[in-house]
Design a protein around this motif. Structure first.
Motif, mmCIF file in Angstrom:
data_model
loop_
_atom_site.group_PDB
_atom_site.id
_atom_site.type_symbol
_atom_site.label_atom_id
_atom_site.label_comp_id
_atom_site.label_asym_id
_atom_site.label_seq_id
_atom_site.Cartn_x
_atom_site.Cartn_y
_atom_site.Cartn_z
ATOM 1 N N GLY A 95 0.821 -1.218 0.000
ATOM 2 C CA GLY A 95 0.000 0.000 0.000
ATOM 3 C C GLY A 95 0.847 1.257 0.000
ATOM 4 O O GLY A 95 1.965 1.277 -0.531
ATOM 5 N N TYR A 96 0.310 2.278 0.627
ATOM 6 C CA TYR A 96 1.004 3.573 0.652
ATOM 7 C C TYR A 96 1.965 3.655 1.826
ATOM 8 O O TYR A 96 1.568 3.387 2.966
ATOM 9 N N PRO A 97 3.204 4.095 1.569
ATOM 10 C CA PRO A 97 4.049 4.474 2.696
ATOM 11 C C PRO A 97 3.336 5.597 3.460
ATOM 12 O O PRO A 97 2.493 6.305 2.882
ATOM 13 N N LEU A 98 3.632 5.757 4.713
ATOM 14 C CA LEU A 98 3.052 6.794 5.608
ATOM 15 C C LEU A 98 1.647 6.457 6.101
ATOM 16 O O LEU A 98 1.155 7.076 7.041
ATOM 17 N N ILE A 99 0.958 5.508 5.451
ATOM 18 C CA ILE A 99 -0.383 5.151 5.913
ATOM 19 C C ILE A 99 -0.217 3.934 6.826
ATOM 20 O O ILE A 99 -0.033 2.805 6.336
ATOM 21 N N SER A 100 -0.207 4.210 8.141
ATOM 22 C CA SER A 100 0.136 3.194 9.148
ATOM 23 C C SER A 100 1.461 2.513 8.802
ATOM 24 O O SER A 100 1.638 1.313 9.016
ATOM 25 N N ASP A 101 2.349 3.251 8.226
ATOM 26 C CA ASP A 101 3.682 2.786 7.850
ATOM 27 C C ASP A 101 4.651 3.946 7.985
ATOM 28 O O ASP A 101 4.227 5.107 7.994
ATOM 29 N N PRO A 102 5.968 3.646 8.043
ATOM 30 C CA PRO A 102 6.935 4.729 8.196
ATOM 31 C C PRO A 102 6.986 5.668 6.986
ATOM 32 O O PRO A 102 6.572 5.281 5.887
ATOM 33 N N LEU A 169 -10.640 1.589 10.667
ATOM 34 C CA LEU A 169 -9.573 1.076 11.540
ATOM 35 C C LEU A 169 -8.822 -0.048 10.841
ATOM 36 O O LEU A 169 -9.419 -0.811 10.073
ATOM 37 N N TYR A 170 -7.534 -0.153 11.126
ATOM 38 C CA TYR A 170 -6.767 -1.333 10.727
ATOM 39 C C TYR A 170 -6.673 -2.227 11.959
ATOM 40 O O TYR A 170 -6.582 -1.725 13.082
ATOM 41 N N GLU A 171 -6.677 -3.528 11.746
ATOM 42 C CA GLU A 171 -6.498 -4.412 12.891
ATOM 43 C C GLU A 171 -5.860 -5.734 12.474
ATOM 44 O O GLU A 171 -6.005 -6.173 11.330
ATOM 45 N N GLU A 197 -8.576 -9.529 3.513
ATOM 46 C CA GLU A 197 -7.772 -10.031 2.390
ATOM 47 C C GLU A 197 -8.094 -9.323 1.069
ATOM 48 O O GLU A 197 -8.270 -9.976 0.025
ATOM 49 N N LEU A 198 -8.189 -8.012 1.131
ATOM 50 C CA LEU A 198 -8.563 -7.223 -0.049
ATOM 51 C C LEU A 198 -7.634 -7.495 -1.230
ATOM 52 O O LEU A 198 -6.415 -7.576 -1.050
ATOM 53 N N THR A 199 -8.236 -7.604 -2.370
ATOM 54 C CA THR A 199 -7.578 -7.858 -3.678
ATOM 55 C C THR A 199 -6.991 -9.264 -3.795
ATOM 56 O O THR A 199 -6.442 -9.615 -4.835
ATOM 57 N N GLU A 223 -5.436 -10.259 6.619
ATOM 58 C CA GLU A 223 -5.352 -8.808 6.868
ATOM 59 C C GLU A 223 -6.751 -8.223 6.806
ATOM 60 O O GLU A 223 -7.585 -8.649 6.004
ATOM 61 N N MET A 224 -7.021 -7.257 7.674
ATOM 62 C CA MET A 224 -8.389 -6.739 7.710
ATOM 63 C C MET A 224 -8.496 -5.250 8.009
ATOM 64 O O MET A 224 -7.670 -4.673 8.700
ATOM 65 N N VAL A 225 -9.560 -4.684 7.439
ATOM 66 C CA VAL A 225 -9.909 -3.289 7.687
ATOM 67 C C VAL A 225 -11.314 -3.292 8.274
ATOM 68 O O VAL A 225 -12.195 -3.991 7.763
HETATM 69 N N1 SAM Z 1 0.404 1.050 4.137
HETATM 70 C C1 SAM Z 1 -0.691 0.145 4.097
HETATM 71 C C2 SAM Z 1 -1.872 0.766 3.357
HETATM 72 O O1 SAM Z 1 -1.673 1.735 2.622
HETATM 73 O O2 SAM Z 1 -2.969 0.282 3.482
HETATM 74 C C3 SAM Z 1 -1.067 -0.324 5.479
HETATM 75 C C4 SAM Z 1 0.051 -0.961 6.223
HETATM 76 S S1 SAM Z 1 -0.360 -1.512 7.813
HETATM 77 C C5 SAM Z 1 1.192 -1.895 8.462
HETATM 78 C C6 SAM Z 1 -1.013 -3.095 7.528
HETATM 79 C C7 SAM Z 1 -2.501 -3.155 7.781
HETATM 80 O O3 SAM Z 1 -3.207 -2.664 6.657
HETATM 81 C C8 SAM Z 1 -3.033 -4.560 7.980
HETATM 82 O O4 SAM Z 1 -2.879 -4.981 9.325
HETATM 83 C C9 SAM Z 1 -4.475 -4.402 7.609
HETATM 84 O O5 SAM Z 1 -5.211 -3.823 8.656
HETATM 85 C C10 SAM Z 1 -4.373 -3.404 6.447
HETATM 86 N N2 SAM Z 1 -4.243 -4.132 5.170
HETATM 87 C C11 SAM Z 1 -3.150 -4.199 4.390
HETATM 88 N N3 SAM Z 1 -3.411 -4.979 3.317
HETATM 89 C C12 SAM Z 1 -4.675 -5.397 3.418
HETATM 90 C C13 SAM Z 1 -5.510 -6.241 2.644
HETATM 91 N N4 SAM Z 1 -5.088 -6.812 1.520
HETATM 92 N N5 SAM Z 1 -6.784 -6.459 3.065
HETATM 93 C C14 SAM Z 1 -7.232 -5.888 4.197
HETATM 94 N N6 SAM Z 1 -6.481 -5.100 4.986
HETATM 95 C C15 SAM Z 1 -5.220 -4.857 4.602
#
Ligand code: SAM
Length: 288
Positions: A95-102, A169-171, A197-199, A223-225
């Motif tokens: 995903g995106y850097p900076l979004i719950s990431d460094p 929320l991320y979890e 498990e998106l995508t 992985e979940m949102v």
């Molecule tokens: N930078 C990432 C973004 O842009 O979404 C997020 C990184 S964060 C460390 C990881 C969290 O993102 C996971 O614990 C989950 O909550 C969410 N996530 C990442 N990939 C996902 C996916 N394929 N399906 C659902 N949630 C996802």
């Protein structure tokens, strides 16, 4: 001082913030591949993880690490690279850097020094989950991960439970049941969607209420949102009596009649005009 960046009309070195797939590799964009091939160095969270991605797309480039534990030091190093004229790409594991990431410290420092920061768009778990959730998409509040400490997590939920915005929320799977229970307890039952498990092949959406999700959450993996409906409750008055009196007096001073001032405050707070009238006059009688 205002800083204006015309991304593609200057000679300054650039740090590209490159989004990478959150599961399905077909979500890697040609633009992202091109940037990762052509920068001087790629900064990433986990070099082994990123090497796999690069290999898949036949990208050969230099990789350095930029993760939570070395963020401040590594941001200085990347700033030096830019000062020496190098272009840099920042990626995270997904995903995106900076979004719950460094990455925030790095972007803050780079922009402060006048270098370019250019986003390269792509997959994002928060937006993918939100748009398919079935819940209203605007306004929304991205809270990311709740604090791992229960008391702090409860504090965050208590603070946001009155917001009308949809909450994202991320979890992690091992905490989801606990988090859902806490959300239910603090926010009351409301509509919610768990996007899993998106995508990926086993992508799944559980659309229902917090209560229903708690019942299903035990065995959920991946992985979940979590997307939660905003508050539907009547707006709670969150201004104190003191504020109300000051506010009414300010409005009167600005030219409104006492009646109109009370009407306006009633509209703002959701309280009845009578209630405010009584409070204002009682307070005035006590104080004068
Ligand atoms: N930078 C990432 C973004 O842009 O979404 C997020 C990184 S964060 C460390 C990881 C969290 O993102 C996971 O614990 C989950 O909550 C969410 N996530 C990442 N990939 C996902 C996916 N394929 N399906 C659902 N949630 C996802």
């Amino acid at each position: 001082m205002l800083k204006r960046q015309k991304s593609f009309e200057n000679e300054m070195p650039t740090c590209y913030i490159v989004a990478t797939p959150i599961g399905n590799l077909e979500e890697m964009t040609p633009r992202a591949i091109d940037i990762l091939k052509n920068v001087d160095v790629i900064a990433c969270e986990d070099t082994r993880h990123t090497q796999k991605l690069l290999k898949h797309f036949n990208i050969e480039n230099k990789v350095i690490s930029h993760h939570d534990h070395n963020e401040r030091e590594s941001a200085k190093g990347i700033l030096m690279l830019l000062m020496q004229g190098n272009n840099v790409a920042l990626v995270s594991d997904a995903g995106y850097p900076l979004i719950s990431d460094p990455g925030y410290l790095l972007v803050e420092s780079i922009t402060a020094h006048g270098f370019n920061v250019v986003p390269i768009s792509g997959s994002s778990a928060l937006l993918a989950g939100l748009v398919a959730s079935g819940l209203i998409t605007q306004p929304f509040l991205f809270q990311g991960f709740l604090p791992t400490n229960d008391k702090e997590a409860r504090g965050v939920l208590t603070r946001i439970r009155h917001y009308e915005a949809t909450i994202v929320l991320y979890e992690a799977p091992h905490r989801i049941e606990k988090t859902l229970k806490m959300c239910l307890e603090v926010m009351g039952d409301r509509k919610a969607t768990l996007a899993r498990e998106l995508t990926k092949k086993h992508e799944e959406f559980l659309r229902g209420t917090l209560f229903e999700l708690v019942e299903e959450a035990k065995d959920l993996k991946g992985e979940m949102v979590l997307i939660i409906e905003g508050s539907k409750a009547e707006k709670e008055p969150d201004i104190s009596m003191m504020d109300i009196r000051t506010h009414i007096e300010e409005l009167i001073q600005s030219g409104l009649s006492a009646k109109d001032a009370i009407k306006q405050i009633a509209k703002m707070t959701g309280m009845s005009k009578n209630e405010i009238y009584t409070m204002y006059h009682n307070e005035n009688n006590v104080n004068h």
